[in-house]
Enzyme design. Structure first.
Site, PDB file in Angstrom:
ATOM      1  CE  LYS A   1      -6.104  -0.201   1.744  1.00 31.10           C
ATOM      2  NZ  LYS A   1      -6.757  -0.851   2.892  1.00 31.10           N
TER       3      LYS A   1
ATOM      4  CD  GLU B   1      -2.835   1.294   2.401  1.00 32.42           C
ATOM      5  OE1 GLU B   1      -2.847   0.347   3.216  1.00 32.42           O
ATOM      6  OE2 GLU B   1      -3.598   2.263   2.477  1.00 32.42           O
TER       7      GLU B   1
HETATM    8  P1  13P Z   1      -9.583   4.064   4.015  1.00 30.84           P
HETATM    9  O1  13P Z   1     -10.420   3.297   3.016  1.00 30.84           O
HETATM   10  O2  13P Z   1     -10.369   4.660   5.138  1.00 30.84           O
HETATM   11  O3  13P Z   1      -8.624   4.998   3.364  1.00 30.84           O
HETATM   12  O4  13P Z   1      -8.717   2.977   4.767  1.00 30.84           O
HETATM   13  C1  13P Z   1      -8.107   2.002   4.053  1.00 30.84           C
HETATM   14  C2  13P Z   1      -6.833   1.691   4.696  1.00 30.84           C
HETATM   15  O5  13P Z   1      -6.648   0.580   5.144  1.00 30.84           O
HETATM   16  C3  13P Z   1      -5.806   2.736   4.772  1.00 30.84           C
HETATM   17  O6  13P Z   1      -4.608   2.177   5.163  1.00 30.84           O
END
Ligand code: 13P
Length: 336
Positions: A219, A177
């Site tokens: 992500k 991510e």
């Molecule tokens: P949000 O969808 O609230 O951005 O959270 C996703 C997430 O896991 C951020 O690290």
């Protein structure tokens, strides 16, 4: 590395109509969110709120995995069943956030590097034994004056790849991510360019470190203008720019891309995903969700006013809407 197990888990996490619930807010973040709706934060209120969400009827068709925080993976449902065991019994993969947070990057005021590599192998082993089958590590990239620096990009890309390799060695599918934040007044073209840079750098590091791409998930943020940019554009433009950026900068062998919602409204997050999946092109990967706020904000608000059932209904509704967006079958009328 058990590539067969990793690929199977990754494919299941992005199976048709399904996506991930990110319920892995750290204790600090979850406590802030509870306080904001008037609930006193404690291990028990954090547990009770989440256990109620997890026991929602019939959401398995929309949710393939739930990302947990360290405290939650060790907690139990109301009847004493360990939470990871309960999720697995409903056909939902338990996941775990394994980074230890974004910390100030030395010599780079305003920028952060995500930490948590020390002892990661041992923690992954323990989480796998507790039932976890996938993991998450979040890097944050801020756009601003002179930001992001090359140091911000390269240190985070390097750490993401090291995390991914260690997870795979221990049988956990890594969710990689790199989040470009929506804070700021930058336009969507700037977001496109910075997103492309962090993706290129992250996948170059993954290659150098031997990360098995078919056993990982990405992500990312969507390509959007900053929250204070005057030109907010259209949903169609955001969807097209996001797909263009990902098609050019993400390996086509990755099985799935699971977006974060990042502060978008519930409906924007669903609509953008729906537009991408409704395009008349075959994307090389599954396009899905790993939303936190866009799945739970309303459910939390409702829970705080005392109704377990209404909170579950609010979550089930958002999960169903996003499930439809996996195939481009959502429409705004369904929100009524
Ligand atoms: P949000 O969808 O609230 O951005 O959270 C996703 C997430 O896991 C951020 O690290």
């Amino acid at each position: 590395m058990d590539t067969e197990l990793l690929e199977k888990t990754a494919r299941e996490l992005v199976a048709p109509g399904r996506g991930i619930l990110a319920a892995d807010e750290s204790n600090g973040t979850m406590s802030n969110r509870l306080e904001a709706v008037g609930v006193g934060p404690s291990p028990e209120t954090r547990r009770a709120y989440r256990a109620n969400i997890f026991s929602t009827p019939e959401y398995e068709s929309a949710i393939s995995g739930v990302i947990l925080f360290d405290e939650t993976i060790r907690q139990k449902m109301d009847d004493g069943t360990p939470i990871p065991e309960y999720l697995a019994s409903r056909g939902i993969h338990p996941g775990i956030k394994v980074d230890t947070g974004a910390k100030e990057l030395a010599h780079h005021s305003g920028e952060k590097v995500t930490e948590g590599l020390d002892g990661l192998r041992e923690r992954c082993m323990e989480y796998f034994a507790m039932g976890a089958r996938f993991a998450k590590w979040r890097a944050v990239i801020r756009i601003g004056d002179g930001m992001p620096s090359e140091a911000n990009i390269s240190t985070n890309a390097h750490a993401l790849a090291r995390y991914a390799a260690i997870c795979q060695e221990q049988g956990l599918v890594p969710i990689i991510e790199p989040e470009v934040l929506m804070d700021g007044n930058h336009d969507s073209q700037t977001c496109f360019e910075i997103t492309a840079r962090i993706l290129d750098s992250t996948f170059a590091e993954c290659k150098a470190q031997g990360v098995h791409i078919p056993g990982a998930l990405l992500k990312p943020n969507m390509v959007l203008p900053g929250k204070s940019c005057r030109d907010q554009g259209t949903r169609e433009k955001a969807a097209q720019m996001t797909v263009d950026c990902l098609t050019a900068h993400v390996p086509h062998e990755i099985p799935g891309i699971v977006f974060l919602s990042g502060g978008q409204s519930d409906e924007d997050a669903t609509a953008h995903l729906n537009l991408m999946n409704g395009m008349a092109v075959e994307h090389p990967w599954q396009l899905s969700y790993s939303y936190g706020r866009a799945l739970l904000a309303h459910a939390l608000q409702t829970w705080s006013s005392g109704s377990n059932e209404e909170s579950q209904n609010a979550f089930a509704h958002r999960a169903a809407m996003n499930s439809l967006a996996r195939s481009g079958d959502w429409s705004t009328e369904l929100e009524a």
